[in-house]
Scaffold this motif. Structure first.
Motif, PDB file in Angstrom:
ATOM      1  N   MET A  92     -32.057  36.959  -2.779  1.00  0.00           N
ATOM      2  CA  MET A  92     -31.446  37.262  -1.474  1.00  0.00           C
ATOM      3  C   MET A  92     -30.088  37.909  -1.703  1.00  0.00           C
ATOM      4  N   HIS A  93     -29.474  38.373  -0.623  1.00  0.00           N
ATOM      5  CA  HIS A  93     -28.125  38.929  -0.744  1.00  0.00           C
ATOM      6  C   HIS A  93     -27.168  37.775  -1.043  1.00  0.00           C
ATOM      7  N   VAL A  94     -26.599  37.774  -2.229  1.00  0.00           N
ATOM      8  CA  VAL A  94     -25.785  36.626  -2.626  1.00  0.00           C
ATOM      9  C   VAL A  94     -24.352  36.816  -2.140  1.00  0.00           C
ATOM     10  N   GLU A  95     -24.080  36.222  -1.021  1.00  0.00           N
ATOM     11  CA  GLU A  95     -22.725  36.206  -0.445  1.00  0.00           C
ATOM     12  C   GLU A  95     -22.563  34.850   0.250  1.00  0.00           C
ATOM     13  N   ALA A  96     -21.480  34.701   0.989  1.00  0.00           N
ATOM     14  CA  ALA A  96     -21.100  33.354   1.429  1.00  0.00           C
ATOM     15  C   ALA A  96     -22.132  32.633   2.309  1.00  0.00           C
ATOM     16  N   LYS A  97     -22.765  33.388   3.241  1.00  0.00           N
ATOM     17  CA  LYS A  97     -23.696  32.695   4.157  1.00  0.00           C
ATOM     18  C   LYS A  97     -24.955  32.265   3.412  1.00  0.00           C
ATOM     19  N   THR A  98     -25.460  33.190   2.585  1.00  0.00           N
ATOM     20  CA  THR A  98     -26.624  32.839   1.775  1.00  0.00           C
ATOM     21  C   THR A  98     -26.291  31.636   0.900  1.00  0.00           C
TER      22      THR A  98
ATOM     23  N   ARG B  85     -27.829  52.886   0.311  1.00  0.00           N
ATOM     24  CA  ARG B  85     -28.345  51.507   0.298  1.00  0.00           C
ATOM     25  C   ARG B  85     -27.925  50.827   1.599  1.00  0.00           C
ATOM     26  N   LEU B  86     -28.563  49.698   1.895  1.00  0.00           N
ATOM     27  CA  LEU B  86     -28.355  49.140   3.244  1.00  0.00           C
ATOM     28  C   LEU B  86     -26.856  48.925   3.526  1.00  0.00           C
ATOM     29  N   VAL B  87     -26.408  49.688   4.524  1.00  0.00           N
ATOM     30  CA  VAL B  87     -24.976  49.939   4.683  1.00  0.00           C
ATOM     31  C   VAL B  87     -24.188  48.696   5.083  1.00  0.00           C
ATOM     32  N   ASN B  88     -24.849  47.778   5.759  1.00  0.00           N
ATOM     33  CA  ASN B  88     -24.124  46.593   6.236  1.00  0.00           C
ATOM     34  C   ASN B  88     -23.844  45.606   5.118  1.00  0.00           C
ATOM     35  N   LEU B  89     -24.449  45.827   3.959  1.00  0.00           N
ATOM     36  CA  LEU B  89     -24.216  44.920   2.829  1.00  0.00           C
ATOM     37  C   LEU B  89     -23.701  45.626   1.585  1.00  0.00           C
ATOM     38  N   ALA B  90     -23.955  46.922   1.468  1.00  0.00           N
ATOM     39  CA  ALA B  90     -23.727  47.585   0.178  1.00  0.00           C
ATOM     40  C   ALA B  90     -22.459  48.426   0.102  1.00  0.00           C
TER      41      ALA B  90
ATOM     42  N   SER C 280     -18.381  45.901   2.999  1.00  0.00           N
ATOM     43  CA  SER C 280     -19.416  45.246   3.817  1.00  0.00           C
ATOM     44  C   SER C 280     -19.477  43.742   3.578  1.00  0.00           C
ATOM     45  N   LEU C 281     -19.767  43.023   4.642  1.00  0.00           N
ATOM     46  CA  LEU C 281     -19.869  41.568   4.550  1.00  0.00           C
ATOM     47  C   LEU C 281     -21.243  41.052   4.959  1.00  0.00           C
ATOM     48  N   GLY C 282     -22.168  41.972   5.266  1.00  0.00           N
ATOM     49  CA  GLY C 282     -23.469  41.523   5.764  1.00  0.00           C
ATOM     50  C   GLY C 282     -23.388  41.180   7.241  1.00  0.00           C
ATOM     51  N   HIS C 283     -24.476  40.611   7.734  1.00  0.00           N
ATOM     52  CA  HIS C 283     -24.534  40.242   9.153  1.00  0.00           C
ATOM     53  C   HIS C 283     -23.471  39.189   9.476  1.00  0.00           C
TER      54      HIS C 283
ATOM     55  N   MET D  54     -36.204  33.384  16.690  1.00  0.00           N
ATOM     56  CA  MET D  54     -34.849  32.980  16.292  1.00  0.00           C
ATOM     57  C   MET D  54     -34.260  33.886  15.215  1.00  0.00           C
ATOM     58  N   LYS D  55     -35.120  34.605  14.490  1.00  0.00           N
ATOM     59  CA  LYS D  55     -34.615  35.552  13.493  1.00  0.00           C
ATOM     60  C   LYS D  55     -34.513  36.937  14.106  1.00  0.00           C
ATOM     61  N   ARG D  56     -35.657  37.456  14.501  1.00  0.00           N
ATOM     62  CA  ARG D  56     -35.752  38.874  14.814  1.00  0.00           C
ATOM     63  C   ARG D  56     -34.932  39.305  16.027  1.00  0.00           C
TER      64      ARG D  56
ATOM     65  N   GLY E  77     -31.956  50.326   6.541  1.00  0.00           N
ATOM     66  CA  GLY E  77     -33.249  49.749   6.141  1.00  0.00           C
ATOM     67  C   GLY E  77     -33.105  49.033   4.806  1.00  0.00           C
ATOM     68  N   HIS E  78     -34.089  48.227   4.460  1.00  0.00           N
ATOM     69  CA  HIS E  78     -33.941  47.377   3.268  1.00  0.00           C
ATOM     70  C   HIS E  78     -33.804  48.176   1.975  1.00  0.00           C
ATOM     71  N   PHE E  79     -34.613  49.230   1.815  1.00  0.00           N
ATOM     72  CA  PHE E  79     -34.561  49.990   0.560  1.00  0.00           C
ATOM     73  C   PHE E  79     -33.880  51.349   0.753  1.00  0.00           C
TER      74      PHE E  79
ATOM     75  N   GLU F 136     -40.292  34.586   3.572  1.00  0.00           N
ATOM     76  CA  GLU F 136     -39.781  35.954   3.461  1.00  0.00           C
ATOM     77  C   GLU F 136     -38.850  36.265   4.632  1.00  0.00           C
ATOM     78  N   GLU F 137     -37.704  36.818   4.291  1.00  0.00           N
ATOM     79  CA  GLU F 137     -36.619  37.010   5.255  1.00  0.00           C
ATOM     80  C   GLU F 137     -36.738  38.271   6.109  1.00  0.00           C
ATOM     81  N   THR F 138     -37.212  39.368   5.508  1.00  0.00           N
ATOM     82  CA  THR F 138     -36.967  40.638   6.204  1.00  0.00           C
ATOM     83  C   THR F 138     -38.215  41.438   6.580  1.00  0.00           C
ATOM     84  N   THR F 139     -38.048  42.365   7.516  1.00  0.00           N
ATOM     85  CA  THR F 139     -39.159  43.174   8.026  1.00  0.00           C
ATOM     86  C   THR F 139     -39.908  43.872   6.894  1.00  0.00           C
TER      87      THR F 139
ATOM     88  N   ASP G 277     -37.600  34.861  -0.506  1.00  0.00           N
ATOM     89  CA  ASP G 277     -37.392  36.270  -0.812  1.00  0.00           C
ATOM     90  C   ASP G 277     -36.746  37.008   0.348  1.00  0.00           C
ATOM     91  N   ASP G 278     -36.052  38.082   0.016  1.00  0.00           N
ATOM     92  CA  ASP G 278     -35.618  39.038   1.030  1.00  0.00           C
ATOM     93  C   ASP G 278     -36.037  40.404   0.505  1.00  0.00           C
ATOM     94  N   GLY G 279     -37.251  40.816   0.876  1.00  0.00           N
ATOM     95  CA  GLY G 279     -37.764  42.107   0.402  1.00  0.00           C
ATOM     96  C   GLY G 279     -38.988  42.000  -0.492  1.00  0.00           C
TER      97      GLY G 279
HETATM   98  N1  RBV Z   1     -29.049  39.837   5.732  1.00  0.00           N
HETATM   99  N2  RBV Z   1     -28.404  38.981   4.968  1.00  0.00           N
HETATM  100  C1  RBV Z   1     -27.128  39.147   5.233  1.00  0.00           C
HETATM  101  N3  RBV Z   1     -26.437  37.393   3.808  1.00  0.00           N
HETATM  102  O1  RBV Z   1     -24.925  38.642   4.824  1.00  0.00           O
HETATM  103  N4  RBV Z   1     -26.957  40.105   6.125  1.00  0.00           N
HETATM  104  C2  RBV Z   1     -28.176  40.546   6.434  1.00  0.00           C
HETATM  105  C3  RBV Z   1     -26.083  38.359   4.604  1.00  0.00           C
HETATM  106  C4  RBV Z   1     -30.489  39.932   5.710  1.00  0.00           C
HETATM  107  C5  RBV Z   1     -31.114  40.112   7.074  1.00  0.00           C
HETATM  108  O2  RBV Z   1     -31.694  38.910   7.491  1.00  0.00           O
HETATM  109  C6  RBV Z   1     -32.153  41.210   6.847  1.00  0.00           C
HETATM  110  O3  RBV Z   1     -33.417  40.833   7.315  1.00  0.00           O
HETATM  111  C7  RBV Z   1     -32.125  41.441   5.375  1.00  0.00           C
HETATM  112  O4  RBV Z   1     -30.829  41.067   4.971  1.00  0.00           O
HETATM  113  C8  RBV Z   1     -32.398  42.840   4.867  1.00  0.00           C
HETATM  114  O5  RBV Z   1     -32.379  42.857   3.481  1.00  0.00           O
END
Ligand code: RBV
Length: 427
Positions: free
Chosen positions: A57-63, A344-349, A353-356, A186-188, A301-303, A156-159, A131-133
């Motif tokens: 998974m994306h290894v950051e604080a929430k994960t 790469r997925l812009v909200n994390l990479a 970025s800090l993720g969601h 609750m996720k989507r 997107g994921h990839f 599995e976490e993601t679409t 898994d996430d992906g």
């Molecule tokens: N996602 N994880 C984070 N840990 O900060 N941000 C987004 C985080 C997950 C999200 O649930 C999405 O389905 C997936 O990343 C895409 O890889």
């Protein structure tokens, strides 16, 4: 510098990293009431005693809070990243210092390092995968099929991961049960919509220091993620253009008030392009040819397959880092097309970025935790294949969140329940 000094400095660096990672986790924890609730329950019941949980998974604080929650429930957890650029090394170090957790995640690894870390996680012989992906499930099926017999199941976490799993299942190739966490309400309805919308736009804004107001923002794909991005961009006074391949979604976007057009046309007018399709080759050479000078290109997107960066590199005469996290590709005619976070997925990479946002990940990870518990409690009731998460588990997570928010809500009376179950009462 003596060897002793060098080693003691390295140890100090590791200690500092752990402390910083812990600080990030403590902040996240303050906004994760669902995981707090679940963690209390797991700490008391220790449902995962004897289980080994492998995670990518994306290894950051929430994960990290999810990982700790599972470890506090008695599991031995091994984790690595699910994207080479999304790991926070300090959080990875903090996690690794827990006696029941091993973290192999490292930011900026190459392909070889990425897959070596996946193998290291598999080396722990997990009984459950998260898994996430879908990279863990894929690696286990391809290279370590002998482990499948002792695997209870996965989540599995993601679409994109669920999509891959369903294809695998359709081919009869998926050999253990996996919960489609992504597909739960609750996720989507929260993570994909609000999470992707808010964090992608925030990451792009922070990376570029540019405004949304007055921009033509092209959103490729009007699924849950695209809807979130479009809505939030419109909320920031952008003019949103949607591209789609599915007629009902295109119509939905049109009725929502967005402009809908083919990418070939959008390419000429867009200022910012954001892909959310989960498919490959969404923005390709014919589009680069038509784009204006200074456009921003990003993928949520994921990839990293949605923007054809090879074609862009081939078409460009120069390529340089315009800012941290922004690669400028200069065309022969002088136009500069700017790619954020290497596609790469812009909200994390992106570097900032800090993720969601924390609150939505609390929900997603609450569902993950409930699924892991379900696998341990009732795993033998699930055949190999993709499974919907039982609705009562998802509902339970919603109730925990509502209670934490102090939101009260109604329940059906017996008469209402009977009416809803009946078919013979008309006008
Ligand atoms: N996602 N994880 C984070 N840990 O900060 N941000 C987004 C985080 C997950 C999200 O649930 C999405 O389905 C997936 O990343 C895409 O890889």
């Amino acid at each position: 510098m003596s060897d002793y000094q060098r080693i003691s400095e390295q140890l100090d660096d590791v200690a500092d990293a752990r402390e910083e990672g812990r600080r990030k986790m403590d902040w996240a924890a303050q906004h994760m009431p669902i995981l707090e609730h679940v963690r209390d329950e797991f700490t008391a019941d220790r449902p995962f005693e004897g289980e080994r949980i492998g995670m990518a998974m994306h290894v950051e604080a929430k994960t990290a809070m999810l990982v700790e929650t599972l470890a506090e429930g008695g599991a031995e957890v091994a984790i690595t990243g699910c994207n080479p650029l999304s790991t926070h090394d300090d959080v990875s170090a903090a996690l690794d210092s827990h006696e029941n957790i091993t973290s192999y995640a490292k930011r900026g690894v190459d392909d070889e390092g990425y897959y070596a870390a996946i193998e290291a996680v598999i080396g722990h012989e997990p009984t459950i995968t998260v898994d996430d992906g879908m990279d863990l499930v894929a690696a286990i099926h391809e290279d370590y099929p002998e482990l499948i017999e002792t695997i209870i199941g996965g989540a599995e976490e993601t679409t994109t991961g669920v999509h891959r799993l369903r294809s695998m299942d359709d081919d009869g190739a998926l050999e253990y049960p996996v919960f489609a966490v992504n597909d739960t309400p609750m996720k989507r309805l929260f993570d994909n919509v609000h999470g992707t919308g808010e964090s992608s736009l925030a990451s792009i804004a922070m990376t570029t220091n540019l405004s949304w107001a007055g921009k033509n923002v092209v959103v490729a794909g009007y699924g849950y993620c695209g809807k979130g991005v479009a809505k939030k961009a419109a909320g920031q006074n952008a003019n949103v253009i949607v591209t789609e391949v599915e007629p009902r979604r295109a119509l939905e976007a049109h009725m929502e008030g967005y402009e809908v057009m083919p990418m070939a046309e959008a390419a000429e007018v867009g200022d910012v392009f954001l892909t959310t399709t989960g498919n490959r080759d969404v923005i390709v050479d014919e589009h680069f040819e038509k784009m204006q000078d200074g456009v921003l290109l990003a993928n949520a997107g994921h990839f990293d397959i949605e923007i054809d960066l090879e074609a862009l590199a081939e078409r460009s005469v120069d390529h340089y880092e315009a800012r941290d996290g922004v690669d400028a590709y200069e065309m022969a005619d002088g136009r500069r097309l700017n790619v954020i976070a290497q596609g790469r997925l812009v909200n994390l990479a992106a570097p900032v970025s800090l993720g969601h946002p924390v609150e939505v990940m609390d929900q997603s990870f609450g569902v993950q935790a409930a699924c892991v518990r379900e696998l341990v409690d009732n795993g033998d009731q699930y055949d190999p294949g993709v499974h919907d998460v039982p609705d009562e588990l998802d509902t339970e997570i919603a109730e925990i969140k509502l209670e934490a928010e102090g939101v009260e809500f109604d329940s059906l009376t017996e008469t209402q329940r009977e009416y809803m179950d009946s078919w013979d009462q008309g006008t």
